[in-house]
Design a protein around this motif. Sequence first.
Motif, short mmCIF file in Angstrom:
data_model
loop_
_atom_site.label_atom_id
_atom_site.label_comp_id
_atom_site.label_asym_id
_atom_site.label_seq_id
_atom_site.Cartn_x
_atom_site.Cartn_y
_atom_site.Cartn_z
N GLN A 140 4.69 0.49 7.84
CA GLN A 140 4.29 1.77 7.25
C GLN A 140 5.17 2.86 7.84
O GLN A 140 5.05 3.20 9.03
N PHE B 7 -0.68 -2.09 -1.40
CA PHE B 7 -1.64 -1.12 -0.90
C PHE B 7 -1.57 0.18 -1.69
O PHE B 7 -0.53 0.58 -2.22
N GLY B 8 -2.71 0.89 -1.73
CA GLY B 8 -2.73 2.26 -2.18
C GLY B 8 -2.31 3.19 -1.05
O GLY B 8 -2.04 2.75 0.07
N THR B 9 -2.28 4.48 -1.34
CA THR B 9 -1.81 5.46 -0.35
C THR B 9 -2.89 5.88 0.63
O THR B 9 -2.61 6.55 1.61
N GLN C 1 3.91 7.26 4.35
CA GLN C 1 4.08 6.41 3.17
C GLN C 1 3.06 5.27 3.18
O GLN C 1 2.23 5.16 4.08
N LYS C 2 3.14 4.44 2.15
CA LYS C 2 2.20 3.33 2.01
C LYS C 2 2.51 2.22 3.02
O LYS C 2 3.63 2.07 3.48
N VAL C 3 1.50 1.42 3.29
CA VAL C 3 1.72 0.15 3.98
C VAL C 3 2.43 -0.78 2.98
O VAL C 3 1.97 -0.94 1.84
N GLU C 4 3.56 -1.34 3.40
CA GLU C 4 4.33 -2.16 2.46
C GLU C 4 4.65 -3.53 3.04
O GLU C 4 4.92 -3.68 4.23
N ASP D 292 6.86 2.72 -6.96
CA ASP D 292 5.92 1.63 -7.19
C ASP D 292 4.50 2.18 -7.06
O ASP D 292 4.04 2.44 -5.98
N GLN D 293 3.83 2.40 -8.20
CA GLN D 293 2.49 2.98 -8.18
C GLN D 293 1.49 1.99 -8.75
O GLN D 293 0.60 2.37 -9.50
N GLN D 294 1.61 0.75 -8.42
CA GLN D 294 0.73 -0.26 -9.00
C GLN D 294 -0.70 -0.10 -8.53
O GLN D 294 -1.62 -0.55 -9.20
N VAL D 295 -0.90 0.47 -7.34
CA VAL D 295 -2.24 0.72 -6.81
C VAL D 295 -2.30 2.19 -6.41
O VAL D 295 -1.47 2.64 -5.62
#
Lengths: 112, 114
Positions: B37, A102-104, B41-44, A1-4
Amino acid sequence: DQQVKQNSPSLSVQEGRISILNCDYTNSMFDYFLWYKKYPAEGPTFLISISSIKDKNEDGRFTVFLNKSAKHLSLHIVPSQPGDSAVYFCAATPMRNEKLTFGTGTRLTIIP
Amino acid sequence: EPEVTQTPSHQVTQMGQEVILRCVPISNHLYFYWYRQILGQKVEFLVSFYNNEISEKSEIFDDQFSVERPDGSNFTLKIRSTKLEDSAMYFCASSVRQGNSPLHFGNGTRLTVT
């Protein structure tokens, strides 16, 4: 999921200069965008937001720019201060939706 | 300035055990969230909660997870039968209204499943 996406994992800027952090998104349903700052062992702290009806929002040293046609937003910090050293996350959501994507993150280091 | 408070700051548990993570949202906020998180990795997003019921949940939020607002101030996340892959920072957040309103996050609970 790379939406942001935040394509720069890190950025170093001299104290007093401008820091520019970038963020791209792919989902055209996003219309509310936020920037968060995060220190180690703390939660994300809200910095500034912008809705899609605007292209700029300013709050003190922080300005967010939104380019809807390019699906791109940026955060400008000027002048940069040592306390600005942190990880910066951009996040996006459809206006009536509660789920932030969120982005990375970009690790910003301000060099004294 | 009001803030979201989370306890404990660090929880270690054995695989298969149940854990409850606790949060006290900002008092005049009406919408409550859990995010996590995983390291690196990303906060999800996990789940959002309004008016004493779940309003949205992610694919991650399966039957192993549940949320509750047991009284007027606390908001809890229960993980039944924890797995190694549940190890993460869990962040609680709240907002005053839906839409065009920033989420305010707590400092998180670091959950370590051994």
